[in-house]
Write a protein that holds these residues in place. Structure first.
Motif, PDB file in Angstrom:
ATOM      1  N   LYS A  12       0.802  -1.093  -0.052  1.00  0.00           N
ATOM      2  CA  LYS A  12       0.173  -0.074   0.049  1.00  0.00           C
ATOM      3  C   LYS A  12       1.052   1.394  -0.042  1.00  0.00           C
ATOM      4  N   THR A  13       2.154   1.163  -0.379  1.00  0.00           N
ATOM      5  CA  THR A  13       2.906   2.230  -0.411  1.00  0.00           C
ATOM      6  C   THR A  13       2.462   3.545  -0.922  1.00  0.00           C
ATOM      7  N   GLY A  14       1.667   3.540  -2.110  1.00  0.00           N
ATOM      8  CA  GLY A  14       0.952   4.663  -2.897  1.00  0.00           C
ATOM      9  C   GLY A  14       0.001   5.179  -1.727  1.00  0.00           C
ATOM     10  N   THR A  15      -0.636   4.510  -0.991  1.00  0.00           N
ATOM     11  CA  THR A  15      -1.538   5.137  -0.204  1.00  0.00           C
ATOM     12  C   THR A  15      -1.054   5.411   1.078  1.00  0.00           C
ATOM     13  N   ALA A  16      -0.308   4.622   1.836  1.00  0.00           N
ATOM     14  CA  ALA A  16       0.354   4.960   3.116  1.00  0.00           C
ATOM     15  C   ALA A  16       0.664   6.567   3.159  1.00  0.00           C
ATOM     16  N   SER A  17       0.582   6.903   4.416  1.00  0.00           N
ATOM     17  CA  SER A  17       0.636   8.366   4.796  1.00  0.00           C
ATOM     18  C   SER A  17       2.452   8.420   4.655  1.00  0.00           C
ATOM     19  N   TRP A  18       2.763   9.644   4.556  1.00  0.00           N
ATOM     20  CA  TRP A  18       4.470   9.822   4.395  1.00  0.00           C
ATOM     21  C   TRP A  18       4.840   9.464   5.886  1.00  0.00           C
ATOM     22  N   PHE A  19       4.178  10.099   6.925  1.00  0.00           N
ATOM     23  CA  PHE A  19       4.755   9.661   8.269  1.00  0.00           C
ATOM     24  C   PHE A  19       4.836   7.923   8.652  1.00  0.00           C
ATOM     25  N   VAL A  20       3.862   7.397   8.010  1.00  0.00           N
ATOM     26  CA  VAL A  20       3.646   5.930   8.242  1.00  0.00           C
ATOM     27  C   VAL A  20       5.031   5.357   7.364  1.00  0.00           C
ATOM     28  N   GLN A  21       5.226   5.708   6.483  1.00  0.00           N
ATOM     29  CA  GLN A  21       6.334   5.175   5.595  1.00  0.00           C
ATOM     30  C   GLN A  21       7.622   5.562   6.053  1.00  0.00           C
ATOM     31  N   LEU A  22       7.772   6.986   6.521  1.00  0.00           N
ATOM     32  CA  LEU A  22       9.038   7.227   7.425  1.00  0.00           C
ATOM     33  C   LEU A  22       9.299   6.551   8.543  1.00  0.00           C
ATOM     34  N   HIS A  23       8.234   6.026   9.264  1.00  0.00           N
ATOM     35  CA  HIS A  23       8.170   5.335  10.520  1.00  0.00           C
ATOM     36  C   HIS A  23       8.667   3.905  10.059  1.00  0.00           C
ATOM     37  N   ASN A  24       8.191   3.294   9.019  1.00  0.00           N
ATOM     38  CA  ASN A  24       8.458   1.934   8.679  1.00  0.00           C
ATOM     39  C   ASN A  24       9.759   1.977   8.099  1.00  0.00           C
ATOM     40  N   GLU A  25      10.231   2.839   7.527  1.00  0.00           N
ATOM     41  CA  GLU A  25      11.786   2.635   6.861  1.00  0.00           C
ATOM     42  C   GLU A  25      12.676   3.010   7.895  1.00  0.00           C
ATOM     43  N   LEU A  26      12.437   3.816   9.100  1.00  0.00           N
ATOM     44  CA  LEU A  26      13.284   4.116  10.101  1.00  0.00           C
ATOM     45  C   LEU A  26      13.322   2.920  10.993  1.00  0.00           C
ATOM     46  N   ALA A  27      12.040   2.256  11.036  1.00  0.00           N
ATOM     47  CA  ALA A  27      12.103   0.973  12.084  1.00  0.00           C
ATOM     48  C   ALA A  27      12.971  -0.174  11.208  1.00  0.00           C
ATOM     49  N   LEU A  28      13.282  -0.161  10.057  1.00  0.00           N
ATOM     50  CA  LEU A  28      13.998  -1.136   9.270  1.00  0.00           C
ATOM     51  C   LEU A  28      15.506  -0.864   9.303  1.00  0.00           C
ATOM     52  N   ALA A  29      15.628   0.456   9.348  1.00  0.00           N
ATOM     53  CA  ALA A  29      17.191   0.715   9.527  1.00  0.00           C
ATOM     54  C   ALA A  29      17.673   0.589  10.842  1.00  0.00           C
ATOM     55  N   VAL A  30      16.794   1.063  11.999  1.00  0.00           N
ATOM     56  CA  VAL A  30      17.398   0.822  13.345  1.00  0.00           C
ATOM     57  C   VAL A  30      17.494  -0.758  13.789  1.00  0.00           C
ATOM     58  N   ASP A  31      16.368  -1.515  13.100  1.00  0.00           N
ATOM     59  CA  ASP A  31      16.514  -3.111  13.485  1.00  0.00           C
ATOM     60  C   ASP A  31      17.850  -3.557  12.739  1.00  0.00           C
ATOM     61  N   HIS A  32      18.190  -3.078  11.534  1.00  0.00           N
ATOM     62  CA  HIS A  32      19.440  -3.560  10.909  1.00  0.00           C
ATOM     63  C   HIS A  32      20.679  -3.107  11.649  1.00  0.00           C
ATOM     64  N   LYS A  33      20.753  -1.807  12.068  1.00  0.00           N
ATOM     65  CA  LYS A  33      21.773  -1.464  12.626  1.00  0.00           C
ATOM     66  C   LYS A  33      21.902  -1.667  14.161  1.00  0.00           C
ATOM     67  N   ILE A  34      20.758  -1.892  15.074  1.00  0.00           N
ATOM     68  CA  ILE A  34      20.874  -1.960  16.370  1.00  0.00           C
ATOM     69  C   ILE A  34      20.179  -3.445  16.724  1.00  0.00           C
ATOM     70  N   GLY A  35      18.937  -3.695  16.221  1.00  0.00           N
ATOM     71  CA  GLY A  35      18.273  -4.878  16.317  1.00  0.00           C
ATOM     72  C   GLY A  35      17.184  -4.552  17.508  1.00  0.00           C
ATOM     73  N   TRP A  36      16.008  -4.773  17.150  1.00  0.00           N
ATOM     74  CA  TRP A  36      14.742  -4.376  18.103  1.00  0.00           C
ATOM     75  C   TRP A  36      15.087  -4.954  19.563  1.00  0.00           C
ATOM     76  N   GLN A  37      15.640  -6.101  19.449  1.00  0.00           N
ATOM     77  CA  GLN A  37      15.667  -6.796  21.143  1.00  0.00           C
ATOM     78  C   GLN A  37      16.751  -6.002  21.734  1.00  0.00           C
ATOM     79  N   ASN A  38      17.554  -5.128  20.999  1.00  0.00           N
ATOM     80  CA  ASN A  38      18.610  -4.489  21.991  1.00  0.00           C
ATOM     81  C   ASN A  38      18.194  -2.912  22.329  1.00  0.00           C
ATOM     82  N   LEU A  39      16.907  -2.603  22.290  1.00  0.00           N
ATOM     83  CA  LEU A  39      16.479  -1.103  22.384  1.00  0.00           C
ATOM     84  C   LEU A  39      15.479  -1.272  23.640  1.00  0.00           C
ATOM     85  N   PRO A  40      15.376  -0.278  24.384  1.00  0.00           N
ATOM     86  CA  PRO A  40      14.616  -0.072  25.441  1.00  0.00           C
ATOM     87  C   PRO A  40      13.306  -0.768  24.983  1.00  0.00           C
ATOM     88  N   LYS A  41      12.582  -1.098  26.142  1.00  0.00           N
ATOM     89  CA  LYS A  41      11.203  -1.484  25.488  1.00  0.00           C
ATOM     90  C   LYS A  41      10.390  -0.785  24.701  1.00  0.00           C
TER      91      LYS A  41
END
Length: 619
Positions: free
Chosen positions: A19-48
């Motif tokens: 749904k990339t074409g219809t998702a809001s820019w904020f949601v897209q930004l959050h999703n891309e940031l989540a991927l980047a953070v997960d690759h760099k740090i790992g979700w399991q290594n972050l505060p809750k």
């Protein structure tokens, strides 16, 4: 984006949820940031809190990019489905039809598995590649259990529960014996029959003959919905066999047999039946009947059918709740996930707010998925081949078992898994009480889902027809046969970095050398299951982070898509008595209602899947 297919011949483009074409820019930004953070740090290594935000973004990415609809592929011979009837508004059907009233075939028994990988990555390998390396040699070299490795944070009920769930969710059937795979054996292999024969997975009978350029599809012999079909049957005839015909109740097993008046439906005739599965069946048959008693007291004028249908809804939802907020946090007990799974059910506002005020927001993040709006995320609901692949967790099963008395922990019997499986299960059930059996499971550990921890008795598993099979080899071959990609490609498709080499795949140098030898130095050939078993696990996890990615996507999707767990989770459908039963009960309360002898041992735990207290010997 493709169109829905009406069953006529022809080629369509499979739908995905992008749904990339219809998702809001904020949601897209959050999703891309989540991927980047997960690759760099790992979700399991972050505060809750940051870990939760990252997981939400990862889930959104998976929803948009990893749902593919196989029902759009050409189809034939689909059974006729009429328009919905008034009863379908408040009843789950025996075969899973009419859950979605606008698309009554969705998720029904006999419909296709979907995909989390795109069509071009879902073609199975052909021979000889599909046999490379030999599934049997993979099983022998890296799966064989030399010493049991326990998962010490949980008890053995987690293994019985998982198979109880699998019996509700998925089945490819028993396979085509007349068209078996031939696995060639090494000279030093002691297997008694050469070659090893593995029945091929049943072909999709709704798929027209001819090459349409799309990957093969396979049929789920179960309903895809979370509807407790393992208790209620997959069709109306089976359901009627299971019922007493009075007060909505189910037949209670006699002498361990779940179908004592119908030998042809005896579950011991199907591979995979064992005492743990029988225990869970019996427990929830008793729970269904207890719910019937409560409904009879509240609604004395109701018919047997009315009581049965409401009790089924309540039991199925209670099972879904137990799996979501108890079983899952037990087996992946990372603090972020313990909170995350409760958020799926109650929302971030929590259970206390939920109990006091109900839903106060339409947001699934704030108020949970359950009772919210139904959402298929642009793709008709089905369970997927990738979901089936990551749930192949046979290492959970110990080889050796001790049965002890709940009264004083005295030893009653020592047994192997072979003594617990098939018709032997009835001997165990006839010899020991259910309180003693549940106590024995509750005070024992399952196995860790890792390399060199595959049950030896499942590598020499005797089917009900007397034939031997190595389920480790079968697991490897099945995943390849069903077109699920191998480990590195699977990770790429789930937006995860692949393993660069064997040393980066596992933190055990001995395993890295073993895998290099088995796969002849080619990291890209490592099987999905082997890679998942080899990789380091996040803190508290009994299985891999790679498997967890499918879980992140599909665990919530099973709730989101089911109207009986979303928009129709209401007093009008369940009754207020039913909703109260679901909200006020847990696995512990279910066990204690039927087996109060367990109370002393269970006092030590908040989660019934955590290890119980051992009873004190009598003085």
């Amino acid at each position: 984006m493709g169109r829905a297919h009406n069953g006529s011949a022809g080629r369509t483009t499979p739908r995905s949820a992008d749904k990339t074409g219809t998702a809001s820019w904020f949601v897209q930004l959050h999703n891309e940031l989540a991927l980047a953070v997960d690759h760099k740090i790992g979700w399991q290594n972050l505060p809750k809190a940051l870990g939760m935000l990252t997981l939400i973004g990862l889930r959104d990415n998976l929803r948009r990019r990893n749902l593919f609809d196989t029902s759009t592929y050409p189809a034939r011979n689909l059974p006729p489905i009429g328009p919905p009837e008034p009863r379908h508004l408040t009843e789950r059907t025996a075969d899973g039809t009419y859950n979605d009233l606008a698309n009554p075939r969705m998720g029904m028994t006999g419909s296709r598995f979907g995909r989390n990988a795109p069509p071009e990555r879902s073609f199975p390998e052909t021979e000889p590649q599909i046999m490379t390396p030999s599934p049997r040699e993979v099983s022998r070299a890296v799966l064989t259990r030399h010493e049991f490795v326990p998962a010490e944070s949980v008890n053995a009920l987690v293994a019985a529960w998982l198979q109880f769930m699998i019996r509700d969710w998925v089945s490819h059937g028993q396979g085509m014996v007349d068209r078996s795979w031939h696995i060639q054996l090494a000279d030093d292999d002691p297997w008694p029959v050469r070659p090893m024969l593995v029945p091929r997975t049943l072909a999709d009978p709704t798929r027209p003959d001819g090459d349409d350029g799309l990957p093969p599809t396979f049929i789920n012999e179960k309903s895809h919905w979370w509807d407790a079909s393992q208790l209620y049957g997959d069709d109306l005839a089976a359901q009627r066999q299971l019922r007493t015909g009075e007060d909505g109740k189910l037949k209670v097993p006699r002498n361990g047999s779940l179908f004592s008046d119908d030998p042809e439906r005896d579950p011991a005739s199907v591979p995979g039946f064992w005492v743990g599965l029988a225990m869970m069946h019996t427990l929830f048959i008793l729970e269904h009947n207890a719910i019937c008693d409560r409904l009879r007291g509240e609604y004395p004028g109701w018919s047997d059918e009315e009581i049965f249908q409401r009790a089924r809804l309540i039991t199925a939802a209670l099972i879904a709740k137990i799996h979501t907020v108890e079983w899952t946090p037990a087996v992946i007990s990372h603090p972020t996930m313990v909170t995350g799974m409760r958020v799926n059910w109650f929302g971030v506002l929590g259970e206390r707010v939920h109990r006091l005020f109900g839903r106060i927001s339409s947001s699934e993040v704030l108020s949970g998925i359950v009772g919210g709006r139904t959402d298929h995320f642009g793709v008709p609901f089905s369970l997927t081949e990738e979901f089936v692949a990551v749930y192949r967790m046979h290492p959970l099963v110990p080889d050796d078992w001790s049965f002890r008395s709940v009264a004083d922990n005295s030893l009653l019997q020592e047994a192997t898994f072979r003594d617990l499986a098939g018709r032997h299960a009835y001997e165990i059930l006839g010899k020991h009480t259910l309180p003693d059996l549940f106590y024995s499971f509750g005070t024992s550990h399952p196995g860790l889902v890792t390399l060199h921890n595959y049950p030896k008795f499942l590598q020499e598993f005797q089917r009900p027809d007397g034939k031997l099979t190595d389920l480790g080899a079968v697991d490897i071959l099945r995943i390849r046969e069903l077109g699920v990609p191998r480990y590195n490609e699977f990770r790429r498709l789930l937006h995860l970095p692949p393993a660069k080499d064997f040393e980066s795949l596992t933190d055990d140098p001995v395993w890295a050398d073993e895998l290099r030898r088995v796969y002849e130095g080619d990291i890209e050939r490592v099987d999905l299951m082997v890679g998942m078993f080899a990789e380091p696990r996040p803190t508290g996890f009994a299985f891999s982070d790679t498997a967890f990615r499918i879980f992140v996507l599909m665990a919530s999707r099973r709730l989101n898509s089911d109207r009986f767990l979303t928009k129709d989770y209401t007093p009008q459908v369940y009754t207020q008595t039913g909703l109260d039963w679901i909200e006020n009960n847990s696995m512990a309360s279910v066990l204690l209602r039927h087996f109060p002898q367990l109370r002393s041992s269970m006092k030590s735990v908040n989660n019934a899947f955590a290890p119980w207290k051992v009873s004190s010997p009598a003085r």
